[in-house]
Scaffold this active site. Sequence first.
Site, mmCIF file in Angstrom:
data_model
loop_
_atom_site.group_PDB
_atom_site.id
_atom_site.type_symbol
_atom_site.label_atom_id
_atom_site.label_comp_id
_atom_site.label_asym_id
_atom_site.label_seq_id
_atom_site.Cartn_x
_atom_site.Cartn_y
_atom_site.Cartn_z
ATOM 1 N N HIS A 1 1.091 -2.022 0.059
ATOM 2 C CA HIS A 1 0.181 -0.120 0.053
ATOM 3 C C HIS A 1 1.033 1.506 -0.021
ATOM 4 O O HIS A 1 1.676 1.313 0.615
ATOM 5 C CB HIS A 1 -0.589 0.071 1.037
ATOM 6 C CG HIS A 1 -1.904 0.861 1.323
ATOM 7 N ND1 HIS A 1 -3.446 0.925 0.628
ATOM 8 C CD2 HIS A 1 -2.090 2.531 1.420
ATOM 9 C CE1 HIS A 1 -3.680 2.422 0.912
ATOM 10 N NE2 HIS A 1 -2.416 2.762 1.472
ATOM 11 N N SER A 2 0.575 2.639 -1.110
ATOM 12 C CA SER A 2 0.953 3.539 -1.296
ATOM 13 C C SER A 2 2.867 2.961 -1.466
ATOM 14 O O SER A 2 3.237 2.816 -2.037
ATOM 15 C CB SER A 2 0.721 4.039 0.510
ATOM 16 O OG SER A 2 1.028 5.418 -0.385
ATOM 17 N N MET A 3 4.058 3.875 -0.402
ATOM 18 C CA MET A 3 4.713 3.267 -0.313
ATOM 19 C C MET A 3 5.412 2.033 -0.831
ATOM 20 O O MET A 3 6.275 1.425 -1.036
ATOM 21 C CB MET A 3 6.049 3.062 0.691
ATOM 22 C CG MET A 3 7.626 3.676 1.009
ATOM 23 S SD MET A 3 8.843 4.064 1.923
ATOM 24 C CE MET A 3 8.066 2.781 2.562
ATOM 25 N N SER B 1 -2.098 -0.829 -4.482
ATOM 26 C CA SER B 1 -2.983 -0.406 -3.272
ATOM 27 C C SER B 1 -2.784 1.590 -3.206
ATOM 28 O O SER B 1 -1.345 1.297 -2.721
ATOM 29 C CB SER B 1 -2.755 -0.792 -2.579
ATOM 30 O OG SER B 1 -4.062 -0.199 -1.228
#
Length: 256
Positions: A95-97, A122
Amino acid sequence: MSSTQHTDSLWCRRYRETTDPVARLVCFPHAGGTAPFYRPLSFALKSAVDVVAIQYPGRQDRHREPAIDSVRALADRVHEVLAAEPALPVVLLGHSMGAVVAFEVARRFEAAGQVPARLFASGRRGPATRHTEAVHRGGDAAILAEIRRLNGAAAAVLDNAELMRAALPALRADYRAVETYSCGPDVTVACPITVLTGDADPKTPVAEARAWERHTTGGFDLRVFPGGHFFLTDAMPELAGLLDRCFATEQSGAPA
């Protein structure tokens, strides 16, 4: 405990035991995130899979270790640890990073001759989609303001000066890692990619999430959920169902 087992226990957190797992799901947290973010997911899954949540250095019980401020260096270390695990089909979720760390780990798996079964990316725009971002160069207040904007932590935590003072070095390193990361538009992985995004995410417009499609020579799928950057918190049950269907498909050998 051997040094290899010790290293594994530092990086890999397992919140449930699975006998004879059919695959391994490796989960990568967001900037400032920790392995327990994925604890609810590990219990929501019905599949017989080995769920591994990665704990980056520099936070919680690893707070005495220096945080790693490079996505590629972080991917190198994670892949080294995962490569020593018993062989299983691997699915990566970030997720993200964590999405770009997972992407770089997928590249390392493929370079070593093991193509992951799938990558779930994500809350992150395509790897080659660049924006000028410099949160990591700002003061502590700038980092905290960014977290508030994204609703990435409870207000009670943000208002706890002692907790935030302990968390800020890792937060800054994570933001430096993701904000200085770059990827060429022609860089691809062979595994299929499923992208998950929130319809109101200020960091990841749907069009930029779709840009992941150019980074795979396998299949591509885009799922849009209601919510902002941390839509995944509320969407864990739906994500568990999606993953369970993915593992069922992998077991049956049917095309994804």
